[in-house]
Design a protein around this motif. Structure first.
Motif, mmCIF file in Angstrom:
data_model
loop_
_atom_site.group_PDB
_atom_site.id
_atom_site.type_symbol
_atom_site.label_atom_id
_atom_site.label_comp_id
_atom_site.label_asym_id
_atom_site.label_seq_id
_atom_site.Cartn_x
_atom_site.Cartn_y
_atom_site.Cartn_z
ATOM 1 N N PRO A 1 0.770 -1.002 -0.099
ATOM 2 C CA PRO A 1 -0.004 0.220 0.009
ATOM 3 C C PRO A 1 0.437 1.039 0.112
ATOM 4 C CG PRO A 1 -0.474 -1.250 2.149
ATOM 5 C CD PRO A 1 0.876 -2.323 1.128
ATOM 6 N N GLY A 2 2.034 0.743 0.026
ATOM 7 C CA GLY A 2 3.533 2.304 -0.137
ATOM 8 C C GLY A 2 3.035 3.321 1.365
ATOM 9 N N SER A 3 3.188 2.204 2.145
ATOM 10 C CA SER A 3 3.689 3.370 3.536
ATOM 11 C C SER A 3 3.889 2.120 4.900
ATOM 12 C CB SER A 3 2.107 3.790 4.629
ATOM 13 O OG SER A 3 0.969 2.970 4.685
ATOM 14 N N HIS A 4 3.897 2.467 6.291
ATOM 15 C CA HIS A 4 4.607 1.531 7.249
ATOM 16 C C HIS A 4 2.856 1.315 7.695
ATOM 17 C CE1 HIS A 4 2.235 5.064 9.272
ATOM 18 N NE2 HIS A 4 1.948 4.210 10.079
ATOM 19 N N LYS A 5 1.631 1.852 7.664
ATOM 20 C CA LYS A 5 0.459 0.704 7.759
ATOM 21 C C LYS A 5 0.676 -0.190 8.214
ATOM 22 C CE LYS A 5 -1.339 4.611 9.342
ATOM 23 N NZ LYS A 5 -1.522 5.134 10.494
ATOM 24 N N PRO A 6 0.904 -1.240 6.992
ATOM 25 C CA PRO A 6 0.397 -2.692 7.075
ATOM 26 C C PRO A 6 1.120 -3.783 8.448
ATOM 27 C CG PRO A 6 1.591 -2.326 4.762
ATOM 28 C CD PRO A 6 1.224 -0.766 5.181
ATOM 29 N N GLN B 1 -4.476 5.535 3.903
ATOM 30 C CA GLN B 1 -2.524 4.420 3.963
ATOM 31 C C GLN B 1 -3.608 3.651 4.764
ATOM 32 O OE1 GLN B 1 -0.187 5.051 2.683
ATOM 33 N NE2 GLN B 1 0.461 6.382 2.222
ATOM 34 N N TRP B 2 -4.448 3.753 6.177
ATOM 35 C CA TRP B 2 -4.297 2.983 6.456
ATOM 36 C C TRP B 2 -5.816 2.093 5.896
ATOM 37 C CZ3 TRP B 2 -3.946 -0.156 9.554
ATOM 38 C CH2 TRP B 2 -4.731 -1.515 10.739
ATOM 39 N N GLY B 3 -6.911 2.558 5.731
ATOM 40 C CA GLY B 3 -7.701 2.075 5.534
ATOM 41 C C GLY B 3 -6.953 0.603 3.454
ATOM 42 N N MET C 1 -7.527 2.029 -4.558
ATOM 43 C CA MET C 1 -6.893 0.822 -4.243
ATOM 44 C C MET C 1 -7.543 -0.267 -2.614
ATOM 45 S SD MET C 1 -3.061 1.653 -2.015
ATOM 46 C CE MET C 1 -1.829 1.843 -3.775
ATOM 47 N N MET C 2 -8.228 0.896 -1.815
ATOM 48 C CA MET C 2 -8.934 -0.450 -1.824
ATOM 49 C C MET C 2 -9.991 -1.195 -2.016
ATOM 50 S SD MET C 2 -10.077 2.869 1.588
ATOM 51 C CE MET C 2 -9.413 3.678 1.867
ATOM 52 N N GLY C 3 -10.996 -0.907 -2.820
ATOM 53 C CA GLY C 3 -11.133 -2.120 -4.008
ATOM 54 C C GLY C 3 -10.871 -2.994 -4.825
ATOM 55 N N VAL C 4 -9.548 -2.843 -5.144
ATOM 56 C CA VAL C 4 -9.333 -3.495 -5.912
ATOM 57 C C VAL C 4 -8.915 -5.185 -5.095
ATOM 58 C CG1 VAL C 4 -6.375 -4.626 -6.574
ATOM 59 C CG2 VAL C 4 -8.069 -2.751 -7.272
ATOM 60 N N PHE D 1 -6.722 20.523 6.092
ATOM 61 C CA PHE D 1 -5.411 20.632 5.412
ATOM 62 C C PHE D 1 -5.103 20.097 4.651
ATOM 63 C CE2 PHE D 1 -4.838 19.771 9.671
ATOM 64 C CZ PHE D 1 -4.150 18.547 9.422
ATOM 65 N N HIS D 2 -4.123 19.711 3.719
ATOM 66 C CA HIS D 2 -3.287 18.031 2.635
ATOM 67 C C HIS D 2 -2.590 17.448 3.655
ATOM 68 C CE1 HIS D 2 -6.082 19.323 -0.659
ATOM 69 N NE2 HIS D 2 -5.774 20.595 -0.211
ATOM 70 N N ALA D 3 -2.917 16.800 4.803
ATOM 71 C CA ALA D 3 -2.006 15.851 5.588
ATOM 72 C C ALA D 3 -3.141 15.024 6.425
ATOM 73 C CB ALA D 3 -1.054 16.530 5.828
ATOM 74 N N GLY D 4 -3.859 14.302 5.656
ATOM 75 C CA GLY D 4 -4.752 13.959 6.720
ATOM 76 C C GLY D 4 -5.213 12.608 7.501
ATOM 77 N N GLY D 5 -3.891 12.113 7.545
ATOM 78 C CA GLY D 5 -3.339 11.157 8.758
ATOM 79 C C GLY D 5 -3.115 11.756 9.355
ATOM 80 N N LEU D 6 -2.840 13.272 9.643
ATOM 81 C CA LEU D 6 -2.395 13.819 10.962
ATOM 82 C C LEU D 6 -3.302 14.638 10.915
ATOM 83 C CD1 LEU D 6 1.411 15.003 9.614
ATOM 84 C CD2 LEU D 6 0.179 12.665 10.477
#
Length: 458
Positions: A105-110, A136-138, A170-173, A331-336
């Motif tokens: 998924p491109g992040s640390h989340k998995p 990222q988490w979803g 991406m989640m749907g895939v 703002f454009h950093a939804g994970g924060l």
């Protein structure tokens, strides 16, 4: 020639996670009656095997082999010497970053999505609900559920749902179902929409919806999963810091400074906690969680008891908080964009083992461009907050004439965040600020709750 990438073989992957609860003192989570919450009270929300991890005080917890098998898809992740960034900043500092953007998924989340899906599967759960901010988490939980044959339903914060359409694809895939939050599917969502029909949403609202969707399943086959904040999430993420420690040792290095962006705290904690243990035992390290100035949970929010979600479904957690009703600017950093912070990270900040920093949106994107134009990789907007602090520390090292070693977590790539970069390049982004009026209003949310004790772990 300096070595650029430091890699571990699959045989050198950590076989255990590090549990910081063995080494620090914590205030307990509280129920509605003001008493500590028992593990049984959490059973409708989480499977018992994860609840046992949440409350465990064992220092080392073995990683199950089925989790290791999935980890091997992308782990161990490389530790990279940011040589070009050092040159761009003309600094004597040696900068290393742990590249967690190499996961599917491109992040640390998995790192935590995979074990959470595994433990739910072992416990007999069929479907998982969750929230996501930036997506990222979803994405990570959808990926993890596909690995273990589970259904996944994701409530995605409305503003990010609109800003980042390819994250829901991406989640749907991977088979996940993504719903914008607040939604009409839950009472929590309907209540918010009735009062604020144009709300951009928040992680606190999305968490309420996901928890409600899980506990209202009368079959008992659904549980909720959280991508940050909780103790077991921090535990799973320590694979980052443990790998980094081994990789730095291979080249005879040890960090003077450790940096990670912090929204709920998971990527920061995963990187920093194995080194916090060294600091508790006397090592001289500066450790900085970095948050957005528009959602300054650690730098302006008090250390209080507050709910982890908007509707008050969760127990009262001891944490730095801006109030569970706080809805940050879009703002454009939804994970924060989260009102609270992990209790473990909050505890360590409260007792001075960590020093929180805040950077503005424009500072973060400017740093993201410096990184992309030197090291090549385009960082996620969340990650740019860590990079902004790295830039400051590298310049400070130059001013002081010191060859400091800086380690930071490159928590994810920004290849699905190009809309935000496009706005930044066009000069359309601003610096949302957290106002004094918001601060006073936020404090109303927890003014009648108990206060956590000021505990010291050393």
């Amino acid at each position: 020639m300096a070595l650029r990438k430091i890699v571990l073989s699959e045989d050198e992957m950590p076989r255990q996670w590090y549990n910081i609860l063995a080494d620090i003192k914590m205030n307990p989570p509280l129920g509605p009656d003001g008493n500590p919450v028992s593990p049984d009270a959490l059973a409708p929300v989480f499977p018992m095997n994860l609840i046992e991890q949440e409350v465990s005080s064992e220092r080392w917890i073995t990683i199950p082999e089925p989790v290791m098998e999935v980890y091997r898809i992308w782990r161990p992740s490389p530790l990279v010497r940011a040589i070009n960034l050092e040159k761009a900043l003309d600094t004597p500092a040696r900068i290393y970053f742990k590249n967690e953007g190499v996961s599917p998924p491109g992040s640390h989340k998995p790192n935590t999505a995979v074990p959470q899906a595994y433990y739910n599967k072992v416990f007999g759960i069929k479907r998982i609900t969750t929230e996501t901010g930036a997506g990222q988490w979803g994405s990570a939980l959808s990926f993890a559920c596909s690995q273990f044959g589970l259904e996944c339903k994701v409530f995605m914060v409305r503003i990010s749902f609109d800003q980042k359409p390819y994250r829901k694809t991406m989640m749907g895939v991977w088979g996940g179902k993504c719903i914008p939050s607040p939604s009409m599917e839950t009472k929590a969502g309907r209540d918010v929409l009735a009062q604020y029909p144009d709300t951009p949403g928040s992680l606190g609202i999305a968490i309420s919806e996901a928890v409600e969707a899980a506990v209202s399943d009368t079959t008992g086959q659904t549980r909720y999963s959280l991508g940050s904040v909780l103790n077991h999430v921090m535990l799973h993420q320590t694979v980052i810091g443990l790998e980094a420690k081994n990789q730095l040792a291979k080249v005879g290095e040890y960090p003077d400074i450790i940096i990670g962006c912090a929204g709920g705290g998971s990527n920061f904690a995963g990187t920093a906690f194995p080194f916090v243990l060294d600091k508790i035992n006397g090592k001289n390290i500066e450790i900085f969680p970095v948050e957005p100035a528009a959602c300054p949970t650690l730098t302006q929010g008090p250390f209080v008891y507050d709910h982890g979600d908007n509707a008050g479904y969760t127990p009262l957690l001891p944490m730095h908080s801006l109030g569970h009703n706080f809805v940050p600017a879009p703002f454009h950093a939804g994970g924060l964009r989260y009102h609270g912070m992990a209790p473990t990270v909050s505890q360590l900040v409260n007792e001075g083992l960590l020093e929180a920093k805040a950077v503005s949106q424009l500072e973060a994107y400017e740093a993201g461009l410096i990184f992309a134009r030197s090291e090549g990789h385009i960082p996620a907007p969340e990650t740019t907050h860590a990079i902004a602090q790295v830039v400051k520390e590298a310049r400070r090292a130059k001013e002081e004439g010191k060859e400091k070693v800086i380690l930071f977590n490159w928590s994810g790539h920004g290849c699905l965040d190009l809309g935000a970069y496009e706005k930044f390049l066009a000069g359309e982004l601003t610096n949302p600020i957290f106002t004094e009026e918001e601060k006073v209003k936020a404090a109303e949310a927890f003014k009648n709750y108990p206060r956590p004790a000021n505990l010291k772990s050393r």
